[in-house]
Write an enzyme that holds these catalytic residues in place. Structure first.
Site, PDB file in Angstrom:
ATOM      1  N   LYS A 172       0.846  -1.205   0.000  1.00 36.68           N
ATOM      2  CA  LYS A 172       0.000   0.000   0.000  1.00 36.68           C
ATOM      3  C   LYS A 172       0.875   1.247   0.000  1.00 36.68           C
ATOM      4  CE  LYS A 172      -1.789   3.075   2.451  1.00 36.68           C
ATOM      5  NZ  LYS A 172      -1.858   4.173   1.488  1.00 36.68           N
ATOM      6  N   GLY A 225       6.483   5.162   8.155  1.00 38.51           N
ATOM      7  CA  GLY A 225       5.677   6.383   8.104  1.00 38.51           C
ATOM      8  C   GLY A 225       5.831   7.160   9.393  1.00 38.51           C
ATOM      9  N   GLU A 228       2.735   8.914  14.730  1.00 38.41           N
ATOM     10  CA  GLU A 228       1.355   8.784  15.226  1.00 38.41           C
ATOM     11  C   GLU A 228       0.630   7.621  14.553  1.00 38.41           C
ATOM     12  OE1 GLU A 228       0.254   9.819  17.995  1.00 38.41           O
ATOM     13  OE2 GLU A 228       2.240  10.710  18.080  1.00 38.41           O
ATOM     14  N   GLY A 230       2.078   5.061  13.249  1.00 41.18           N
ATOM     15  CA  GLY A 230       2.769   3.859  13.739  1.00 41.18           C
ATOM     16  C   GLY A 230       2.240   3.422  15.100  1.00 41.18           C
ATOM     17  N   GLU A 247       9.014   1.634  11.137  1.00 38.61           N
ATOM     18  CA  GLU A 247      10.104   2.574  10.821  1.00 38.61           C
ATOM     19  C   GLU A 247       9.474   3.954  10.843  1.00 38.61           C
ATOM     20  OE1 GLU A 247      13.168   1.672  10.370  1.00 38.61           O
ATOM     21  OE2 GLU A 247      13.078  -0.447   9.853  1.00 38.61           O
ATOM     22  N   CYS A 281      13.455  10.770   6.764  1.00 40.43           N
ATOM     23  CA  CYS A 281      13.287  10.418   8.182  1.00 40.43           C
ATOM     24  C   CYS A 281      14.577  10.657   8.950  1.00 40.43           C
ATOM     25  CB  CYS A 281      12.851   8.962   8.297  1.00 40.43           C
ATOM     26  SG  CYS A 281      13.961   7.809   7.489  1.00 40.43           S
ATOM     27  N   GLU A 384       9.124  16.744  14.541  1.00 44.25           N
ATOM     28  CA  GLU A 384       9.592  16.436  13.183  1.00 44.25           C
ATOM     29  C   GLU A 384       8.882  17.344  12.186  1.00 44.25           C
ATOM     30  OE1 GLU A 384       8.444  12.735  11.277  1.00 44.25           O
ATOM     31  OE2 GLU A 384      10.478  12.510  10.497  1.00 44.25           O
TER      32      GLU A 384
END
Ligand code: NAD
Length: 489
Positions: A172, A225, A228, A230, A247, A281, A384
């Protein structure tokens, strides 16, 4: 009409809303795909299960499976330039970067082709009248959920080890970048991966991602991704007792000591935060500079940052393309405004680019931005941003540095610039980061495991062991008794 997607071995329109890919450099449309909905998830998972149970895939010898992955690698390499351009148009990264991402994807399939062929089960030491083994079976149908920043590489990083393990995979991709994942689906098909083993379901995360994570027949989720999402996936997985690898985000410290080679450190810091327009990231977004060289280093950094070439992603010389979307740029502008409101001083950037070199108005461009004067607990320094925004902070000594660098919820990466190898060794152990770069930054190898600490994630991808998260480990005991088990007599 919208293009079809790959559902359980068939190319057909999904039943969900259309997904549009926009070229963020000028707002033009790259393509529209007929996105999936929850019924497509059900179909893809059922067909994935059936394809996994088919002897054609289930009983395939490891070297044959490895050969198929090598074939995927070759086809990616053959279509290298086309895929790099598609990736560039999907998310706006400069062509030089997307070429590197495609090469990385080809390398990932090649590597896991080799892993598939060479991974071994284990004979464990016998402690009685038996021969004991530890063997590995595919875990089941895997959901691979990926973000928009480096799709071709992050898709490959999940697809290749999962296929090497013998799983079926439902990929996805992120809603704004659906195109490259579909091409990977075509390549897997052309390489001879049996129908149904790979499905590609573009669609909204809240619908398709959610349907995949909660599906009873999804045996594992591999997610890359934001933190939140995750965290939400981890909660849902707990209900199913399903393993997940996460991750997630980062706010990584880069550290420059007074004894560093300054020209190396300046280039490394700039590359670490501003390549990929900071949409990375592992972006080194918090820069700690030893107080004695703060002014000198800051001046050199600002001067070199101002010379970066921003513009047309298709131009080989471009260092920074647009951000992935106008909406994402709006978010970055809000953070810059917040940083100013928190008392930060913008040393450079803090605005959209202007000038005659390129029509910046049509795209989601933003200048590389450097803040000074913010405390470590400012929101701008702690959260972030996922864009080209750097905060500079001074430090005095190692203890002060460790306290500040570790004062974050994240723990993804760190860069250390020093000529003192003993210090680098000490700090590499003390700083909370899944990856520490010493006198370099953003170097990657498929052979070296990668992942985050703290809220940057759980689990590791890459490396030979990367195949294990897609496998179940089983114990086998082969009795060697010459007589019946005595207990029952
Ligand atoms: P995101 O979390 O918004 O989306 C990631 C993926 O999850 C997308 O495919 C999205 O559609 C899907 N998703 C969204 N909601 C979902 C839900 N409720 N259930 C299941 N899936 C859902 O992240 P993004 O904006 O696409 O990417 C940026 C983030 O990714 C940043 O935080 C960045 O640090 C992180 N990232 C981490 C790594 C790493 O390796 N640690 C690498 C790249 C990006």
């Amino acid at each position: 009409m919208a293009d079809p997607i790959l559902i359980g071995g068939e190319w057909k329109p999904g039943r969900g809303p259309d997904m549009v890919s926009i070229y963020p450099a000028d707002g033009s449309e790259n393509g529209v795909v007929a996105g999936a909905d929850a019924a497509d998830v059900d179909e893809a998972v059922a067909k994935g299960r059936a394809a996994m149970a088919d002897p054609a895939w289930r009983d395939m010898k490891p070297h044959e499976r490895g050969g198929l992955l090598m074939g995927v690698s070759r086809l990616i390499s053959e279509r290298h330039e086309e895929l790099a351009r598609l990736q560039m148009r999907d998310n706006g990264k400069p062509i030089g970067e997307t070429r590197a991402l495609v090469a990385s994807a080809a390398g990932t399939f090649r590597y896991y082709g080799a892993v598939a062929e060479t991974m071994e089960d284990e004979i464990t030491p016998s402690r009685g009248p038996y021969v004991s083994m530890s063997i590995y079976d595919p875990i089941g149908v895997v959901a691979a959920i990926t973000p928009w920043n480096s799709p071709v590489a992050s898709d490959a990083q999940k697809l290749a080890p999962a296929l090497a393990a013998g799983c079926a995979v439902i990929l996805k991709p992120a809603g704004v970048t659906p195109l490259v994942a579909l091409e990977l689906g075509r390549i897997c098909e052309a390489a001879g991966i049996p129908p149904g083993i790979v499905s590609v379901l573009p669609g909204p995360g809240s619908v398709i991602g959610d349907a995949l994570v909660t599906h009873p027949d999804i045996a594992r989720v591999a997610f890359t991704g934001g933190t939140e999402v995750g965290r939400r996936i981890a909660r849902q997985a707990a209900d199913k007792l399903m393993p997940v690898s996460l991750e997630l985000g980062g706010k990584s410290p880069t550290v420059v000591f007074a004894d560093a080679k300054i020209d190396h450190a300046v280039n490394g810091v700039i590359f670490g935060i501003f390549s990929s327009s900071g949409e990375s990231c592992i972006a080194g977004s918090r820069l700690f500079v030893q107080r004695g060289i703060l002014d000198e280093f800051t001046a050199a950094l600002v001067a070199k940052t101002e010379a970066l070439r921003i513009g047309d992603p298709a131009d080989e010389r471009t260092q920074m393309g647009p951000l992935v979307s106008m909406a994402h740029r709006d978010g970055i502008e809000r953070y810059v405004a917040l940083g100013r409101a928190e008392g930060g001083e913008v040393l450079t950037g803090g605005a959209r680019p202007e000038g005659s070199g390129f029509d910046y108005e049509k795209g989601s461009f933003y200048r590389p931005t450097i803040f000074a004067g913010l405390p470590n607990d400012a929101r701008m320094v702690q959260e972030e941003i996922f864009g080209p925004v750097l905060a500079i902070l001074p430090f005095d000594d190692e203890d002060d540095l460790v306290a500040q660098a570790n004062d974050t919820v994240f723990g993804l990466a760190c860069g250390l610039w020093t000529e003192d190898y003993r210090r680098a060794w000490r700090l590499a152990r003390r700083i909370d980061a899944g990856t520490v770069w010493i006198n370099t930054y953003k170097m990657f190898s498929i052979a070296t495991p990668f992942g985050g600490l703290k809220e940057s994630g759980t689990g590791r991808e890459k490396g030979r062991q990367g195949i294990r998260q897609y496998q179940e480990q089983k114990a086998l005991y082969w009795g060697t008794n010459e007589t019946p088990i005595g207990w029952a007599d």
